[in-house]
Structures are given as C-alpha cells and as structure tokens.
Motif scaffolding. Structure first.
Motif, short mmCIF file in Angstrom:
data_model
loop_
_atom_site.label_atom_id
_atom_site.label_comp_id
_atom_site.label_asym_id
_atom_site.label_seq_id
_atom_site.Cartn_x
_atom_site.Cartn_y
_atom_site.Cartn_z
N UNK A 33 -1.01 52.74 38.34
CA UNK A 33 -0.53 52.23 37.36
C UNK A 33 0.53 51.12 37.86
N UNK A 34 1.23 51.41 38.94
CA UNK A 34 2.26 50.15 39.58
C UNK A 34 1.59 48.72 39.50
N UNK A 35 0.41 48.89 39.96
CA UNK A 35 -0.33 47.75 39.81
C UNK A 35 0.43 47.09 38.04
N UNK A 36 -0.51 48.04 37.25
CA UNK A 36 -0.03 47.29 35.98
C UNK A 36 0.66 47.02 35.81
N UNK A 37 1.36 47.81 35.70
CA UNK A 37 3.51 47.91 35.82
C UNK A 37 3.95 46.67 35.99
N UNK A 38 3.94 46.41 36.89
CA UNK A 38 4.11 44.87 37.97
C UNK A 38 3.40 43.92 37.55
N UNK A 39 2.08 43.60 37.44
CA UNK A 39 1.57 42.94 36.49
C UNK A 39 2.25 42.11 35.15
N UNK A 40 3.19 43.33 34.24
CA UNK A 40 3.34 42.78 32.67
C UNK A 40 5.23 41.92 33.60
N UNK A 41 5.09 41.84 34.64
CA UNK A 41 6.81 41.64 35.22
C UNK A 41 6.41 40.53 35.51
N UNK A 42 4.72 40.18 36.40
CA UNK A 42 4.67 38.90 36.92
C UNK A 42 4.33 37.79 35.76
N UNK A 43 4.32 37.89 34.71
CA UNK A 43 4.33 37.30 33.37
C UNK A 43 5.15 36.92 32.64
N UNK A 44 6.30 37.99 33.19
CA UNK A 44 7.40 37.28 32.04
C UNK A 44 8.74 36.38 32.99
N UNK A 45 7.59 35.59 34.32
CA UNK A 45 8.66 34.39 34.33
C UNK A 45 10.27 34.79 35.51
N UNK A 46 10.09 36.39 36.36
CA UNK A 46 10.80 36.58 36.86
C UNK A 46 10.52 36.16 38.18
N UNK A 47 11.32 35.12 39.09
CA UNK A 47 10.66 35.32 40.56
C UNK A 47 10.38 36.43 41.40
N UNK A 48 9.30 36.97 40.80
CA UNK A 48 8.69 37.83 41.24
C UNK A 48 7.11 37.46 41.49
N UNK A 49 6.06 37.98 42.70
CA UNK A 49 5.26 37.76 42.74
C UNK A 49 4.10 38.63 43.59
N UNK A 50 3.12 39.09 43.39
CA UNK A 50 2.70 39.97 43.52
C UNK A 50 0.55 39.79 44.01
N UNK A 51 0.57 40.15 45.23
CA UNK A 51 -0.95 39.97 44.84
C UNK A 51 -1.67 41.12 46.37
N UNK A 52 -2.91 41.11 46.28
CA UNK A 52 -3.06 42.18 46.86
C UNK A 52 -3.77 41.46 48.36
N UNK A 53 -3.96 42.32 49.50
CA UNK A 53 -4.45 41.65 50.68
C UNK A 53 -5.26 43.08 51.63
N UNK A 54 -6.11 43.04 52.59
CA UNK A 54 -7.14 44.16 52.01
C UNK A 54 -7.68 44.49 54.17
N UNK A 55 -7.55 43.08 54.40
CA UNK A 55 -7.87 42.36 55.22
C UNK A 55 -6.98 41.95 56.25
N UNK A 56 -6.85 41.43 58.11
CA UNK A 56 -5.99 40.99 58.34
C UNK A 56 -5.69 39.13 57.72
N UNK A 57 -6.62 38.91 57.91
CA UNK A 57 -7.02 37.70 57.32
C UNK A 57 -7.28 36.58 55.97
N UNK A 58 -6.30 38.10 55.20
CA UNK A 58 -6.13 37.71 54.39
C UNK A 58 -4.85 37.18 54.03
N UNK A 59 -4.08 38.23 54.88
CA UNK A 59 -2.43 37.99 54.67
C UNK A 59 -1.71 36.69 54.37
N UNK A 60 -2.64 35.57 55.20
CA UNK A 60 -2.06 34.28 55.17
C UNK A 60 -2.30 33.35 54.32
#
Lengths: 426, 532
Positions: free
Chosen positions: A385-412
C-alpha cells in the motif's frame, strides 16, 4: 669518446601506468571486493578516498619450476664462530629452513598478502563500476536557479512597504527649496521695500498706494509659496531590491530508513549505496552538506550514521513517524529559505496499512513544498500500500520520484533515472 | 698446474673471431702513469650539476683508461626516483612490452620506497651499446661519481669483456629488439585482445627459465633481418608442424607399429620454450612469435643470472679502485671520500649466517686476487701457483673474462677469504633430524667449502633440470616432460601450476615425471588438454 648526459627527468613519467592498469584489470574481482568492503565500513561522508587492497599472494604468484623441500641440500653460509666439522644442529620445528613459515591472513598485512593502495580516482571508478555505470558521465540535476535578492539603490516606484521615508523627504525638501526660490527672493525684496515705505510719510497718497500694492503682492507671494506641495509623488523614493542568481552553498540531506525486521543487511546495503550516490552527487553541487539520519520502526529517531546502518533494534513499521520527525527537524534547524532540502527514503514498502495514506498526505502538504527533491527507493520487489499511495504523489507533479532497486547493480540506473535532467529522456 | 689451466679455459673461444668477431684488446700489464697532477681537487658540493658530472666523468674515464678498462661508449641519463621505479618494474629495461606482473613489481617497489623500507638502487645500467647508465636525480655529487665509476666503467667493461655476455648477448641490438617486442605485443593486444595476449605471456613467463639455449650461441641478427625473416619464419614453422602432425591418430592396438614409430623428440630437449615454439600443434603464428620474443629476452638475461657475484664484484672493485686512485692523484676532497666510502661500506656489508651478499663476496674475491698477485703468502703460492706474484691487472682481467660465478668461485676462492668470511657448509638431509656441518674454514675443509659454494651458484643445481621427454605423436598428442632429480630433491608444489601453463601452450595434455638418480619415477603430475 663522445660522452652524453641526457636529462630524462621531464620525459617518460609514469611509464608503468599501462602495467598498473593491466594489474588492476587482472585483479578486478579482489579490488571490487575491497571496494565493497570499504563501502560497507565507510561513512557516507567519507567516500572519496583511496583504499588499501589486499590480494592473497597465491593469486599473484607467477609459478615457475623450482625445488621443493626434501632431498639433500648443502648450503654455504658466512659467519661461523662456534661449529666444527661434524657438528649437528637441530632443525627448527615444523617445516624446513626459512621457507613456508608465513601464515595466511585474510585481514591485516600478513606476509602472505600483497597490499597496495588504490588511488581516489581508481576507487571511485570501481565504485561506480559496481553500480553498473554505463560511462562515467555525471548526471546533472535539473538546475533550478537559486536567487538571492540584495539592495541596489533606490527607485522611483515600488510598493509602500519599500518606501524610503528619509530619502523621499529629502527629495521633497529639495524640490520645495528649488521651486520657492524666486518667489522667496521677491518676497524678501518686497518686505524690505515695505519697511522703507513705512518709514516715510504715510500721509502721502502715493506712498499709501504703494504700501497697499506691496502688501497685496506680498500676500500673493506668501500664498503661492504656501501652495508648493510638501510632498509630491515625484519625491517618493523606494528601496530597490534586485534578484541575482547565486550558486547556493548549503544543502541538507535527510536519509530516512525503515529498520523494521524485514530490512536485512543486504537491503540496508542497497539503501546505503543509494544514499552514498546521493551524497556524492550533492557534494558536487553544494559547498556544505548536512546529513540527517532518521531511522524508524514504529517510532522515528534521529541517529548517527553508525546506528543508522548498523543498529539492530527493530519492531513494527509506521513510516509516517519518520516523516513527522523530518518535518519537525526542518522547522527547527533548516529553514527552507537558507537550505536546499533533499530527502531520500528507503524502505521495503511494508507499512502498517492505515499509515500509508497519512504518509502521502504528510509528504504532499508538509514536506514536499519545502523540498527540492524527495526520492523514494523501495528495496524490495513486492508492491504494497505504501507503494500505491506514493504512486499517486508521483503522478501529481511534486518534486518526488520513486523507483525500485533490488540489486546493487540497479542502484545507479535508478539513481540516474531519479535525478535525470528535467526534460531529458530516460 | 696444467689441470688448473685447463679448467680455466672452459668455455673460452678457440679464436677471437668466434664471438661475433669482436676482438679483445690485450690487458695492460700495469697501470699507466698520471700525465700530471691536478693543481686542485674537483669541486665537491653535495648538489650535482651537469657541468660537474661532466668534469668528474672526464677524470673517471681517464683513470679507467689508465687501468685499461675496455668499455662500450657511455650514455648517462638523469632520471627521477619515479622513473627509477619504472625502470625497476620492467626488469630494468628502458622499454619492454606491457604485462601485469611489471605493474605488480612497480606497485611493490613504490610502496616499499614510500614507506622508507628500502632505498632505491643508486643506479641501473643496461647492457647495450652505447651502455646506458641511469643516475638518479636525488643522488649527491659523491654518489653520482660512485655510480659513474661503478656502472659506466665497472659493469660496462664486464658486459663487454665477459665471455658469457660476448657469446649470448648482442649489446648493439637489444634496445631495438625490445622496441620491436613492445610494438609487436601491443599489436597483438589490439588484434587478439589483451586477455589472450596476457594469458599467453603468463604461460611463457612460467617457462622463461627453461627457454634458454645453454650450448648453442644464437646467430647474430640485425633487427632489420629479424623483421624481414618474421614472415618467412611463420610460414616455414607452420609448414613443419603440419608435416609433423600429418599422421592421423590411430588406434592404440597396433602395438607393433607404435613400437617401431620414431621417438619424438629423438633426444630430450631442455629448451622447452624453443620446443614449443617450433612444435606446438595449435599455436597461431603470432603466438609462436610471442613465445620467441619471451625466449629471446630470457636468453638475453641468461648471462646476468650466471654472473651475479662476478659482475657486481667487478663493478664494486672498480668503483673502489678508481675513486681511491683519484684521491691519491689529488682529484677528490676528503669530504667526498668519506661520503662515498660510507655508501660503499653499506653495499659490501655481510651479515653473519645470512645469505652471502654477492657484492661483498665478489668485491672480496677480486681484492683478494690482487693481493695474491702483489703480496702472496706461502699458502697462496701453494693454492695459486700460476697467479701468485704475477701482474695483477692482466690476472684480474683474465678472471673477469673467462668465468661465470660457479667456475670463478671454484677457481679463485682462497683459504684466506674463507677464513675472513668464516664460511662453513651445512648439509640438510631430509632423512636426518639434524643439520650437519659438513666442512668449515680449516685446512681439511677449504676444498669442500669451495666446491659446495661453487655448486651453489651453478644454475643447473639451483634450478630443476626439466626436459622435453616425449610426445605421443600417434595417440592423444600429449607432451611428457621429465625432471631429473638432483640430490633426490623433489619439485616444488608449484609444478602443477606451471604444468597448466605448459598445457595452455602445447594445446594438449601434459605430463611431468620426476626421476631419481636410479631413473625411477617417484612423482607424476598430469594436466588434461585445455578446452579449445
């Protein structure tokens, strides 16, 4: 015989660099491992420094055929003071003479380790490589210009708040003096003449007429002088303030991390790498960086870096507690007019479900308006649910971004994606 | 007497034209006189200048000439400490191909140097014509004088005079050859990838010590010829190999045929790299050329490995002699003398019970030979009847020219010196629980100690004797190497690792057998064919 002395000092410096590169390439794995260990053990603020790398001797050996222990050997040594032919000397216990006595060690400088120093540049290169950096191009954040207003003299228009009274009055005074000058001079002359006329015989009719005429004239002049405005719109002066773009010098970075039970070491490591990148990135923009570490389970707490990444205390999860604390710290210590505020939050997304909505509200209403940027990294795959709620924020044009990273190589890539230049395509 | 004479002639060319036509000038019988004494000694500030180096070099050269030292022309190069480390790292050569191991060497040197654990060598000198000597910027003037005397007149005259160098190395073409090697390897890296080249070089380096021809002098080739022949060589070699392997593998049951099949190689071959270069079935032409390059460079260093004591001793003896002579002639100030003598003393320091310091031993031996010539004792006359009381200069030159460490010690180590060094020999027999002192510096032990020390410097006892024994031509094409044990000494466990490198070069399975003095195989190693 022609003899020559050649000064080679200026030429051919660093001739071994090619060999050094080959050496580093060959031992990439050990070096990566050393960098990884260094990153684990090192503070976020202390990244840009070289590192000692230990490589086990056996990995470096260049084997050649040689004699081993055993058989019969005869050696000649100097310095005999006590022995005669036929003497017997006990062999040292355990192994032969002077060979293979070293003990391997995996840490510290055992004699079986080859130790060398990785320069700062080499360290960073390996660090970025580890993060699957396509090439060392640095992303630049959407550079919102930073303005500073400062006084730039006076202008003749402006808002009443900026009216400069003294300056305006001074102008008015000057204007009044300038405008009344001729009339006052004439007034003076007329008054002097009136005095003279009054001393003469007042019975003469022409004198009387002159006095009356002069008095009338004086009265007129006095009236005219009085009519010069005390303050004219032309006198008004306002303080002028201009906005000058300036590089800002201060930023504060909030690191928010979920330390509930599910955040294991590897997830914390992912988060740490993300925070490190953000830190390195910000240091290139700002002269001074403050870092605030906030950890939370059901309650949030400001801690030092050591506790942030390594404390084992744990519990349930109420994410909003961290956001509340962050807002509170901003209000107390980091005025948004003076500080560039960045937030980075890492969590596995597991939250007490009634809380997620509150997190969104807190961010939208209280925190994001104060922030330059806020990034959320989920270090787990599952979307809750946190992900879902945050998704709403990301859509509304705030200076906000969200991503997933599950491996070190994905971080960059994730980092690059989050901080890509505005308008640039991913 | 005749026996001694014979021994001394081992390895000597029968006529002077044999070593590439370079003739040796007759050594002087005695030192030439000084034309005139200088009115004052040379300036002796601690900082050097180009002019000063020039002045000193002039005097050192003139002094060396009075002693009849025959050298290649000298080229002095001033370098920084970092450049010295660079030079260290590529086995002392000014140019060399790239390889990770040189990077490792550099890193290790740099680290030790920066931590103050070691000083850098004061000099490096290259056996080339002209002879290149590196002078480090940080040296004081006194040190530069020492280095010039040591390298430019000591080592240089050794390179030019010693029979091994005359036979095995061609000073005039080595730099060109190294440039060629560097470029060739770089080209290979570009064409075939760094990793392929690195792997190949690793394997070649593992066998470098077994890439030397001990008996046949390589033909002298100019670089131009070498290049021109590269193509021909590639073509011809490939043809030979195809010929060798023309036979298809057959089934092993044809026993009779297998028996009658010719043995290959017909005689065991000790130059493993050469054998691989000429016969490895799967090597590409460029790989053969790289094997050849490593082999050639190994060959170039072969004399250095055999003349450490002689070479360093000779250079140390001469810097000591020349600088002392210059002092006697009135060129050097007292301060300068004290400064270089301090360095000299450090160089020839010998710790008791430790390994012998080649500088100390070599210096002491040449000094002792001079003494035997000039002030022989009764003992010297017994041991060295041919040189006791002779002119020291020609005797010393003879000793420098015609020996390697092993024979030099066998010939010239005197009882006097054995006493001075308090030498003794220890036997470490695996079967015994104690070390045994086999001989000490006394009347009954001199001969034994001298022989034991001589053997210690014999490369063939220091390095295991491994030869190409057999190739299974009709079966799995595997290569068999044979180790012949010396004093029952087994191979080091790294043998397995080295064997992998051999297999990589050979392309098929490789076996190694270790045989004791009776010819019984006591140990075997095998490596399967590498994946293709």
């Amino acid at each position: 015989m022609l003899q020559q002395i050649i000064d080679r000092r200026l030429s051919g410096k660093n001739k071994s660099i090619g060999n050094r590169e080959r050496f580093l390439r060959r031992h990439k794995e050990q070096i990566r491992e050393a960098v990884r260990r260094a990153v684990d053990g090192r503070g976020i603020r202390d990244m840009e420094r070289g590192e000692d790398v230990h490589i086990p001797k056996k990995d470096l050996s260049e084997p050649v055929f040689g004699h081993g222990e055993g058989g019969v050997r005869e050696v000649v040594r100097p310095g005999n003071t006590e022995h005669v032919k036929g003497d017997r000397v006990p062999k040292p216990k355990g192994g032969g003479q002077g060979q293979g006595g070293g003990k391997a060690s995996d840490s510290g400088e055992g004699e079986d380790d080859f130790v060398f120093h990785l320069s700062k540049e080499e360290f960073m290169q390996v660090f970025f490589e580890d993060l699957a950096l396509p090439n060392l191009a640095r992303t630049t954040l959407a550079d919102t210009p930073e303005y500073k207003t400062h006084r730039a003299g006076y202008t003749s228009d402006g808002t009443p708040t900026n009216l400069h009274v003294v300056r305006s009055m001074r102008g008015a005074l000057g204007r009044r003096i300038a405008l009344g000058m001729g009339k006052r001079r004439e007034l003076h002359e007329l008054e002097e003449r009136l005095e003279l006329l009054k001393r003469e015989d007042a019975s003469k009719p022409d004198v009387k007429a002159l006095i009356a005429e002069t008095e009338a004239r004086i009265a007129l002049l006095k009236e005219r002088i009085a009519r010069i405005p005390f303050l004219d719109p032309i006198d008004l002066r306002f303080r002028s303030r201009v906005r000058v773009p300036v590089p800002t010098t201060r930023a504060v970075m909030f690191c928010l991390m979920d330390v509930s039970g599910s955040m294991d070491e590897s997830r914390k490591d992912l988060a740490k790498r993300f925070f490190i990148l953000l830190y390195l990135f910000l240091t290139r923009h700002y002269e001074k960086i403050d870092v605030v570490f906030i950890r939370h389970h059901t309650q949030a707490q400001e801690v030092d870096e050591q506790n942030f990444f390594h404390a084992t205390e744990t519990g349930g999860t109420v994410v909003s507690s961290a956001l509340v604390l962050m807002e509170q710290i901003i209000r107390e210590r980091y005025s948004p007019t003076e500080w560039n505020i960045y937030g980075a939050q890492a969590s596995d997304g597991d939250n007490w479900h009634h809380d997620s909505g509150r997190c969104r509200e807190l961010l939208a209403e209280k925190i994001l308006p104060l922030c330059r940027y806020f990034a959320y990294v989920q270090v787990a795959e599952q979307e809750q649910n946190l992900w879902e709620e945050y998704c709403k924020l990301a859509d509304e044009g705030y200076p906000f971004a969200m991503r997933k990273a599950v491996e070190v190589a994905q971080i960059y890539p994730v980092f690059r994606d989050l901080f890509k230049k505005e308008g640039a395509s991913t | 007497m005749s026996q001694i004479e014979n021994r001394r002639n081992i390895g000597r060319a029968s006529d002077s034209g044999e070593y590439g036509g370079r003739r040796t000038p007759e050594p002087l019988r005695e030192m030439k006189p000084l034309p005139r004494r200088p009115s004052q000694h040379l300036a002796s500030p601690s900082d050097w200048t180009f002019e000063l180096i020039d002045e000193y070099h002039d005097v050192i050269r003139a002094t060396a000439e009075r002693y009849g030292l025959d050298t290649y022309p000298n080229q002095l190069e001033i370098i920084t400490a970092e450049q010295m480390m660079d030079a260290y790292a590529s086995v002392g050569m000014p140019v060399n191909y790239r390889h990770w191991s040189y990077g490792k060497e550099f890193i290790a040197t740099e680290r030790n140097y920066k931590r103050g654990q070691m000083g850098l060598a004061y000099e490096i000198v290259i056996n080339s014509d002209p002879c290149i000597a590196y002078l480090m910027e940080e040296n004081t003037m006194a040190m530069q004088a020492l280095v010039i005397a040591h390298a430019c007149y000591g080592h240089n005259s050794f390179f030019k005079g010693n029979y091994l160098f005359r036979m095995w190395t061609d000073a005039s073409s080595i730099i060109d050859y190294l440039v060629y090697a560097k470029n060739y390897v770089a080209e290979c890296e570009e064409r075939h990838g760094m990793e392929a080249v690195e792997a190949l070089l690793d394997s070649c380096h593992a066998l470098m010590n077994h890439g030397v021809d001990r008996y046949r002098r390589p033909a002298k080739l100019s670089l131009a010829e070498e290049r021109a022949r590269l193509k021909d060589r590639e073509h011809y070699a490939q043809q030979q190999i195809n010929d060798l392997w023309r036979t298809l593998p057959r089934r092993a049951d044809k026993e009779a045929e297998a028996q009658s099949a010719r043995r290959f190689p017909e005689e065991p071959q000790e130059n493993i790299l050469y054998f691989i270069e000429k016969n490895a079935p799967l090597l590409e032409p460029w790989q053969r050329e790289v094997v050849r390059i490593v082999r050639k460079i190994a060959q170039y260093f072969y004399p250095q490995r055999q003349t450490q004591v002689m070479n360093e001793g000779w250079a140390t003896f001469w810097h000591h002699r020349l600088l002392n002579q210059m002092y006697d002639d009135g060129y050097l100030s007292d301060g300068m003398m004290i400064e270089w003598l301090k360095s000299h003393t450090n160089v020839i320091a010998q710790q008791p019970m430790a390994n012998l310091n080649p500088y100390a031993l070599g210096f002491a031996m040449y000094t002792d030979i001079k003494r035997i010539c000039e002030q022989p004792t009764e003992e010297d006359r017994r041991w060295f009847p041919d040189i006791a009381g002779s002119d020291w200069l020609p005797t010393l030159h003879h000793a420098m020219r015609n020996f390697k460490d092993e024979s030099f010690i066998g010939q010239y180590l005197s009882p006097n010196l054995m006493r001075e060094f308090r030498l003794f020999s220890i036997v470490d027999d695996e079967k015994l629980k104690d070390y045994e002192i086999s001989a000490i510096h006394d009347e009954s032990g001199y001969q034994h100690v001298r022989e034991a020390l001589s053997k210690q410097y014999d490369l063939s006892t220091r390095e295991p004797n491994i030869q190409v024994w057999n190739v299974n031509l009709r079966g799995d094409r595997s290569l068999t190497l044979r180790h012949t044990q010396h004093m029952d000494r087994p191979l080091h466990e790294t043998a397995q690792e080295v064997l992998k490198h051999v297999a990589r070069l050979w392309g098929f399975g490789v076996h190694l057998e270790s045989a004791n003095a009776l010819g019984d195989i006591t140990q075997r190693w095998s490596v399967p064919a590498p994946e293709h």
